[in-house]
Design an enzyme around this catalytic site. Structure first.
Site, PDB file in Angstrom:
ATOM      1  N   ASN A  45       7.503  -1.965  -0.847  1.00 18.68           N
ATOM      2  CA  ASN A  45       6.368  -2.512  -0.107  1.00 18.68           C
ATOM      3  C   ASN A  45       6.348  -4.035  -0.218  1.00 18.68           C
ATOM      4  O   ASN A  45       7.326  -4.664   0.219  1.00 18.68           O
ATOM      5  CB  ASN A  45       5.049  -1.790  -0.395  1.00 18.68           C
ATOM      6  CG  ASN A  45       4.628  -1.658  -1.826  1.00 18.68           C
ATOM      7  OD1 ASN A  45       5.342  -1.098  -2.640  1.00 18.68           O
ATOM      8  ND2 ASN A  45       3.459  -2.153  -2.158  1.00 18.68           N
ATOM      9  N   ASP A  46       5.339  -4.641  -0.748  1.00 11.11           N
ATOM     10  CA  ASP A  46       5.133  -6.093  -0.601  1.00 11.11           C
ATOM     11  C   ASP A  46       6.301  -6.965  -1.060  1.00 11.11           C
ATOM     12  O   ASP A  46       6.854  -6.751  -2.144  1.00 11.11           O
ATOM     13  CB  ASP A  46       3.945  -6.559  -1.451  1.00 11.11           C
ATOM     14  CG  ASP A  46       2.746  -5.667  -1.354  1.00 11.11           C
ATOM     15  OD1 ASP A  46       2.743  -4.724  -0.550  1.00 11.11           O
ATOM     16  OD2 ASP A  46       1.794  -5.913  -2.112  1.00 11.11           O
ATOM     17  N   GLN A  62       8.071  -5.083  -4.185  1.00 10.93           N
ATOM     18  CA  GLN A  62       7.510  -3.923  -4.853  1.00 10.93           C
ATOM     19  C   GLN A  62       8.411  -2.724  -4.578  1.00 10.93           C
ATOM     20  O   GLN A  62       8.733  -2.438  -3.416  1.00 10.93           O
ATOM     21  CB  GLN A  62       6.106  -3.629  -4.291  1.00 10.93           C
ATOM     22  CG  GLN A  62       5.066  -4.635  -4.708  1.00 10.93           C
ATOM     23  CD  GLN A  62       4.670  -4.425  -6.159  1.00 10.93           C
ATOM     24  OE1 GLN A  62       3.969  -3.485  -6.488  1.00 10.93           O
ATOM     25  NE2 GLN A  62       5.122  -5.311  -7.021  1.00 10.93           N
ATOM     26  N   ARG A 167      -6.194  -8.386  -8.083  1.00 11.50           N
ATOM     27  CA  ARG A 167      -4.739  -8.445  -8.250  1.00 11.50           C
ATOM     28  C   ARG A 167      -4.069  -9.414  -7.285  1.00 11.50           C
ATOM     29  O   ARG A 167      -4.718 -10.046  -6.473  1.00 11.50           O
ATOM     30  CB  ARG A 167      -4.132  -7.050  -8.106  1.00 11.50           C
ATOM     31  CG  ARG A 167      -4.461  -6.325  -6.827  1.00 11.50           C
ATOM     32  CD  ARG A 167      -3.782  -4.946  -6.775  1.00 11.50           C
ATOM     33  NE  ARG A 167      -4.110  -4.260  -5.545  1.00 11.50           N
ATOM     34  CZ  ARG A 167      -5.095  -3.387  -5.395  1.00 11.50           C
ATOM     35  NH1 ARG A 167      -5.869  -3.081  -6.421  1.00 11.50           N
ATOM     36  NH2 ARG A 167      -5.332  -2.821  -4.227  1.00 11.50           N
ATOM     37  N   ASP A 168      -2.747  -9.476  -7.355  1.00  9.69           N
ATOM     38  CA  ASP A 168      -1.862 -10.221  -6.454  1.00  9.69           C
ATOM     39  C   ASP A 168      -2.028 -11.739  -6.593  1.00  9.69           C
ATOM     40  O   ASP A 168      -2.332 -12.451  -5.617  1.00  9.69           O
ATOM     41  CB  ASP A 168      -2.073  -9.800  -4.981  1.00  9.69           C
ATOM     42  CG  ASP A 168      -2.036  -8.281  -4.796  1.00  9.69           C
ATOM     43  OD1 ASP A 168      -1.456  -7.610  -5.669  1.00  9.69           O
ATOM     44  OD2 ASP A 168      -2.582  -7.780  -3.801  1.00  9.69           O
TER      45      ASP A 168
HETATM   46  C1  FRU Z   1      -0.530  -4.184  -1.241  1.00  3.48           C
HETATM   47  C2  FRU Z   1      -0.632  -3.702  -2.679  1.00  3.48           C
HETATM   48  C3  FRU Z   1      -1.017  -4.834  -3.607  1.00  3.48           C
HETATM   49  C4  FRU Z   1      -0.495  -4.351  -4.932  1.00  3.48           C
HETATM   50  C5  FRU Z   1       0.775  -3.660  -4.529  1.00  3.48           C
HETATM   51  C6  FRU Z   1       1.145  -2.460  -5.356  1.00  3.48           C
HETATM   52  O1  FRU Z   1       0.345  -3.417  -0.489  1.00  3.48           O
HETATM   53  O2  FRU Z   1      -1.543  -2.638  -2.781  1.00  3.48           O
HETATM   54  O3  FRU Z   1      -2.388  -5.130  -3.601  1.00  3.48           O
HETATM   55  O4  FRU Z   1      -0.269  -5.382  -5.829  1.00  3.48           O
HETATM   56  O5  FRU Z   1       0.614  -3.264  -3.182  1.00  3.48           O
HETATM   57  O6  FRU Z   1       2.389  -1.975  -4.974  1.00  3.48           O
END
Ligand code: FRU
Length: 494
Positions: A45-46, A62, A167-168
């Site tokens: 993902n991200d 991710q 987060r993030d």
């Molecule tokens: C966004 C998210 C972030 C988190 C990550 C976990 O897609 O939910 O907020 O850090 O993915 O994989």
């Protein structure tokens, strides 16, 4: 669809061979990408920690190794010298049972270079014995051997005034002010999303909570604001984030959108003053969690990569136990207070043979499974089909209505449909009309850039063997088609 137990999703990866068979299965898929970053197996993902460091672009993402599931998240590392050709380097940050702060996942974050060293700020996703989440803001450095060295403890833990959704971290260096900021996506106890800000005079310690960012007009937009960032481009600042669980007009029942607003950021008073509306970054379907590179040394632009996928969505490759890829890198600039997103200029290097030049509705033309298509249009309406069959039927329709000055991309004609309730058609307003389309098609994605970056529509697409043609049905158009050279290797590096 597989039903995952918590134990299966959150298993630690101890030996790459545990996922060798998953990789081989993914690598055999007809939908493996050839010039987009994708996971060796499992789900990505991200994009995270995107940065220019020691003459290379470093990008992490991710990654859950076990299949098409949001389970235990790692940071997987890729590098590039030119933002065009990418090399898999393998897992970088790992969640660890013994480092309790990230025992259930290393979540998204960003990177900063300090004194020729690379530092990564991320969210440690801790879950306690009762499975309650405690997010920690953590720091790791890239050691001399290229391996991560985590700080002994986190920079700070969750703030009591917000829910567990904090987060993030995005690191912002302010050399002119002699300080650094970390902005995090958060959610108030009343469930409204927001951004919280920490400040320090040193990048590696001394972080203090400074408060919540005020964004007049956007106080009540959705739940947690995931993946926030503030980029300074030319005379403006651009605030980007993904507010959770909001439906937006014209976007079906999708509740996942990556939005932005242009304005001015007042760091002293923590106010982002919008000078325009909240818009979606990408007018298409599958794009989320965009991240801009740090350290690009150019104040007039930003370079963005996004996840070509959405949370809470499923894709046809889930059955093959892999999911997700990244978008192509995009160069962001601001033209007349509007955000412009162009494909990174270096991507032209990938053009191989020019196959065809087609004027208007000259019949159906086969497109290679990795191709770039440039279409210059005359005035008036345009109707075309991408990924149609050899008769020009089906596929994705791209229509421009000159009366309404509206362009519409509709993917409901594809044989393999997915996420239908999110809506299969998306439109955009082009006040000055349509003049150009630049389309990048890989084996399972399409990115349609409009009018030299005025808009972009991104979509995953899973064509059957018959769906590989393009047809201009009506309108004045001159089309060039190139084969695109592969720029990612599907090798098993873990
Ligand atoms: C966004 C998210 C972030 C988190 C990550 C976990 O897609 O939910 O907020 O850090 O993915 O994989």
């Amino acid at each position: 669809m597989k039903n995952w137990t918590r134990a299966e999703k959150y298993k630690y990866l101890t030996d790459p061979m545990e996922i060798r068979a998953l990789h081989d299965k993914a690598a055999a898929s007809q939908y493996r990408q050839t010039f987009h970053v994708q996971p060796v197996a499992g789900l990505m993902n991200d994009p995270n920690g995107f940065v220019y460091f020691e003459n290379k672009w470093h990008l992490f993402y991710q990654w859950c190794p076990w299949g098409a599931v949001h389970g235990l998240k790692y940071w997987y590392h890729v590098i590039s010298e030119d933002l065009v050709t990418w090399k898999n380097l393998g897992v970088f940050l790992k969640p660890e049972e013994n480092y309790v702060y990230d025992n259930k996942g290393v979540f998204s974050g960003s990177a900063l270079t300090v004194d020729d060293k690379l530092y990564l700020y991320y969210t440690g996703n801790n879950r306690d014995a009762d499975y309650i989440r405690h997010p920690f803001t953590c720091l790791a450095r890239m050691g001399e051997d290229g391996r991560p060295v985590k700080n002994p403890g986190p920079l700070f833990g969750p703030h009591g005034s917000y829910t567990e959704n904090q987060r993030d971290p995005k690191i912002v260096a302010m050399p002119e002010k002699g300080c650094y900021y970390l902005i995090l996506g958060a959610e108030r106890h009343d469930k409204h999303g927001c951004i919280i800000v920490y400040k320090s005079e040193e990048p590696l310690r001394g972080w203090e909570f400074r408060g919540e960012l005020r964004v007049p007009g956007l106080e009540n937009l959705g739940n947690m604001w995931e993946c926030p960032s503030i980029e300074h481009i030319g005379e403006y600042d651009v605030l980007m984030f993904c507010p959770q669980h909001v439906e937006l007009p014209g976007r079906g029942h999708s509740t996942n959108h990556n939005g932005y607003v242009i304005g001015k950021m007042d760091w002293d008073n923590l106010i982002f003053e919008p000078e325009g509306d909240f818009n979606v970054l990408d007018l298409g379907f599958d794009s989320y969690a965009a991240a801009c590179a740090n350290n690009i040394q150019d104040d007039n632009k930003a370079i963005l990569e996004a996840w070509m996928g959405l949370p809470d969505a499923s894709y046809p490759t889930d059955e093959e136990e892999w999911a997700g890829c990244l978008t192509l890198p995009r160069e962001l600039t601001i033209r007349e207070k509007k955000l412009v997103q162009r494909p990174y200029p270096g991507l032209k290097k990938l053009r191989a043979d020019e196959l065809n030049i087609i004027k208007n509705s000259d019949g159906c033309c086969k497109i290679p499974s990795a191709s770039e298509i440039e279409i210059n249009t005359g005035s008036g309406d345009l109707m075309m089909r991408l990924f149609s069959d050899d008769k020009g039927n089906g596929g994705i329709s791209v229509c421009y209505d000159d009366m309404k000055k509206e362009i519409t991309v509709d993917r409901s004609g594809m044989k393999r449909r997915f996420n239908v309730s999110d809506g299969e058609s998306r439109s955009g307003f082009l006040p000055m009309g349509l003049s150009q389309l630049r389309i990048f098609a890989d084996r399972s994605s399409v990115e349609i850039f409009v009018n030299d970056g005025e808009a972009v529509f991104t979509s995953r697409v899973f064509p059957t063997v018959e769906e590989h043609f393009i047809k201009i049905q009506s309108g004045d158009a001159l089309m060039h088609i190139w084969t695109i050279k592969p720029s990612v290797k599907d090798d098993f590096t873990v």
